[in-house]
Design an enzyme around this catalytic site. Structure first.
Site, short mmCIF file in Angstrom:
data_model
loop_
_atom_site.label_atom_id
_atom_site.label_comp_id
_atom_site.label_asym_id
_atom_site.label_seq_id
_atom_site.Cartn_x
_atom_site.Cartn_y
_atom_site.Cartn_z
N VAL A 1 50.31 53.12 45.73
CA VAL A 1 50.54 53.45 44.32
C VAL A 1 49.39 54.36 43.85
O VAL A 1 48.22 54.06 44.09
CB VAL A 1 50.58 52.17 43.46
N GLU B 1 30.94 31.13 50.41
CA GLU B 1 31.84 30.89 51.55
C GLU B 1 31.49 31.80 52.72
O GLU B 1 31.52 31.38 53.88
CB GLU B 1 33.30 31.10 51.11
C1 FAD Z 1 36.72 35.63 50.28
C2 FAD Z 1 37.54 35.18 49.11
C3 FAD Z 1 37.83 33.83 48.97
C4 FAD Z 1 38.62 33.40 47.90
N1 FAD Z 1 38.91 32.08 47.81
C5 FAD Z 1 39.76 31.65 46.86
C6 FAD Z 1 40.15 30.27 46.82
O1 FAD Z 1 39.67 29.44 47.61
N2 FAD Z 1 41.07 29.90 45.89
C7 FAD Z 1 41.62 30.79 45.00
O2 FAD Z 1 42.49 30.37 44.21
N3 FAD Z 1 41.25 32.09 44.99
C8 FAD Z 1 40.34 32.54 45.89
N4 FAD Z 1 39.97 33.87 45.91
C9 FAD Z 1 40.50 34.79 44.89
C10 FAD Z 1 41.90 35.27 45.29
O3 FAD Z 1 41.89 35.76 46.60
C11 FAD Z 1 42.42 36.33 44.33
O4 FAD Z 1 42.35 35.83 43.03
C12 FAD Z 1 43.86 36.71 44.70
O5 FAD Z 1 43.89 37.37 45.94
C13 FAD Z 1 44.52 37.59 43.63
O6 FAD Z 1 45.84 37.82 44.01
P1 FAD Z 1 46.57 39.19 43.61
O7 FAD Z 1 48.01 39.05 44.00
O8 FAD Z 1 46.26 39.56 42.22
O9 FAD Z 1 45.85 40.30 44.50
P2 FAD Z 1 45.68 40.45 46.09
O10 FAD Z 1 45.97 39.18 46.77
O11 FAD Z 1 44.37 41.08 46.27
O12 FAD Z 1 46.83 41.47 46.46
C14 FAD Z 1 46.88 42.80 46.01
C15 FAD Z 1 47.79 43.57 46.94
O13 FAD Z 1 47.97 44.88 46.42
C16 FAD Z 1 47.81 45.84 47.47
N5 FAD Z 1 47.35 47.09 46.89
C17 FAD Z 1 46.18 47.31 46.27
N6 FAD Z 1 46.14 48.59 45.82
C18 FAD Z 1 47.30 49.15 46.17
C19 FAD Z 1 47.86 50.46 45.98
N7 FAD Z 1 47.20 51.41 45.33
N8 FAD Z 1 49.09 50.69 46.45
C20 FAD Z 1 49.80 49.73 47.10
N9 FAD Z 1 49.31 48.48 47.32
C21 FAD Z 1 48.10 48.20 46.85
C22 FAD Z 1 46.79 45.19 48.40
O14 FAD Z 1 46.84 45.75 49.70
C23 FAD Z 1 47.23 43.73 48.36
O15 FAD Z 1 48.23 43.49 49.30
C24 FAD Z 1 39.13 34.33 46.95
C25 FAD Z 1 38.82 35.70 47.09
C26 FAD Z 1 38.02 36.12 48.15
C27 FAD Z 1 37.69 37.58 48.30
#
Ligand code: FAD
Length: 401
Positions: free
Chosen positions: A81, A170
């Site tokens: 995107v 972590e």
């Molecule tokens: C190491 C780590 C440990 C964590 N541990 C926990 C935990 O124990 N419990 C908890 O609840 N939360 C945890 N979190 C937080 C959690 O991972 C995030 O809050 C969660 O991933 C958010 O989900 P999301 O769907 O918003 O984004 P994401 O899961 O980050 O997904 C976003 C998606 O969009 C895609 N994307 C991004 N930009 C573009 C683009 N321009 N075009 C097309 N696709 C795109 C990415 O590739 C990805 O697939 C942790 C985070 C990290 C980094």
């Protein structure tokens, strides 16, 4: 009659669960649904600290999108995107553009740098499969290269983790497990290696239960981690970090985990945002945009009890996706009533590497192995929600004890 077009951007927790809920409902036949993601796989962000340290293979954290999403019901496009044009109901991708009637934005997060010089150029981020593979390879290279060089580079085996929040702690936990293995493998005495966690706030794991924080720090210090608490980083350099008190830590490896902001595409596309996150309405729609839902880390919701934003978590992203899918179903059916999102926080568990973790679940505090088992159960539960028992058996953490 033309079917309404639903477009979901991002296949993270928010996007995938929205898609998976829709594919199981009547919306799959009543609407044209498209999911766009920059990779053809979905990865579990919450596990990424493990492949970053090298304690888990990155393939264990990812799965092909078409192995969990039925592409006869949901059209999947692998593309990036670039911009959202909400006034024209269009989304520009790198290779094409798409129109929508209803949009779901689930593009996740980027690292918060707080404008600190050098972060973008010299620090690593635990962000994606690609970024953690790079961290693991880089760390291994530091060990592999160490014995070769006559003059030992000062920062070669010093690993700095900026931020002692959940992700930082972590990752430090995994590193304390991995470093002895690497020392053994590359024939390097353990005392040549430093692992330093630097935190600007007055405590590690700010906001978490004090007893659990102390437990976590004791475990990690006993495995050789050092904590510099209440110590902001002023600058990140190619060869280390400069601290607020002007001391310098020489290091070739700085991993940046000081927090997140929403994907900048959202703000750049004209949505009003705070640190890149849109303060959504109770039904998860963007203010002033009845056809745009925002899910996961791009969305900001306020905890009315504390009057502060809920921290961005997978737990909340998943729950929001259920509300978004239900509301899309209502809209497709022509109903005006929207469900309000109400977070149901079950608890928080942080792993400390190996069989150690800490957490609060309900009103119970968990330490050590019982917390570690709980953490694995949480990880497996998500897989179960997404792909049922077959996915748990394929990708789950089955070695519990
Ligand atoms: C190491 C780590 C440990 C964590 N541990 C926990 C935990 O124990 N419990 C908890 O609840 N939360 C945890 N979190 C937080 C959690 O991972 C995030 O809050 C969660 O991933 C958010 O989900 P999301 O769907 O918003 O984004 P994401 O899961 O980050 O997904 C976003 C998606 O969009 C895609 N994307 C991004 N930009 C573009 C683009 N321009 N075009 C097309 N696709 C795109 C990415 O590739 C990805 O697939 C942790 C985070 C990290 C980094």
């Amino acid at each position: 009659m033309n079917k309404p077009k639903i477009l979901i951007l991002g296949a993270g927790y928010g996007g995938m669960i929205t898609a998976s809920r829709l594919q199981k409902s009547t919306v799959a036949k009543d609407a044209d649904i498209t999911l766009v993601n920059k990779h053809n796989y979905h990865y579990q962000t919450t596990w990424l600290h493990e492949p970053a340290a090298g304690t888990l293979h990155h393939d264990q954290t990812r799965m092909k999108i078409d192995s969990v999403i039925d592409t006869s019901k949901i059209n999947f496009i692998k593309d990036t995107v670039v911009e959202i044009k909400p006034e024209e109901k269009r989304v520009l991708l790198k290779d094409t553009e798409l129109e929508y009637d209803y949009l779901v934005i689930g593009l996740g997060w980027v690292s918060e740098t707080f404008g600190i010089p050098g972060v973008e150029d010299h620090a690593y981020s635990i962000r994606s499969v690609n970024s953690v593979r790079l961290i693991r390879e880089h760390i291994e290279y530091q060990f592999a290269n160490y014995n070769r060089s006559e003059e030992k580079e000062e920062g070669a085996l010093t690993f700095v983790v900026a931020g002692a929040g959940f992700t930082g702690v972590e990752f430090v936990g995994e590193m304390t497990e991995r470093i002895p293995e690497l020392c053994e493998e590359y024939d390097i005495p353990r005392d040549k290696v430093r692992l330093v966690s630097v935190e600007a706030a007055p405590t590690a794991l700010p906001g978490f239960d004090e007893e659990l924080v102390e437990y976590a720090m004791n475990v990690l210090e006993s495995r050789g981690a050092e904590f510099l608490i209440n110590m902001p980083i002023k600058e990140v350099r190619e060869d280390g970090v400069l601290l607020n008190d002007d001391t310098e830590i020489k290091s070739n490896t700085i991993v940046w985990t000081t927090g997140i902001r929403g994907n900048p595409i959202v703000e750049d596309s004209g949505f009003e945002a705070m640190r890149g996150r849109v303060k959504v309405e109770k039904d998860m729609r963007a203010p002033g945009h009845d056809d745009v839902f925002i899910v996961g880390d791009c969305a900001l919701i306020i905890n009315e009890e504390t009057n502060r934003p809920y921290p961005p978590t997978a737990q909340i992203a998943i729950q929001q996706a259920y509300t978004v899918a239900n509301n899309l179903k209502s809209l497709v059916e022509g109903k005006a009533d929207m469900e309000e999102f109400k977070p149901d926080i079950k608890g928080t568990v942080a792993s400390l590497g190996g069989k150690e973790a800490i957490g609060v679940v309900g009103s119970r505090k968990l330490f050590g192995n019982s917390a570690s088992v709980m953490k694995k159960m949480i990880d497996n539960r998500y897989l179960y929600l997404l792909g049922g028992m077959p996915l748990v058996l394929k990708k789950g953490k089955l070695k519990m004890f």
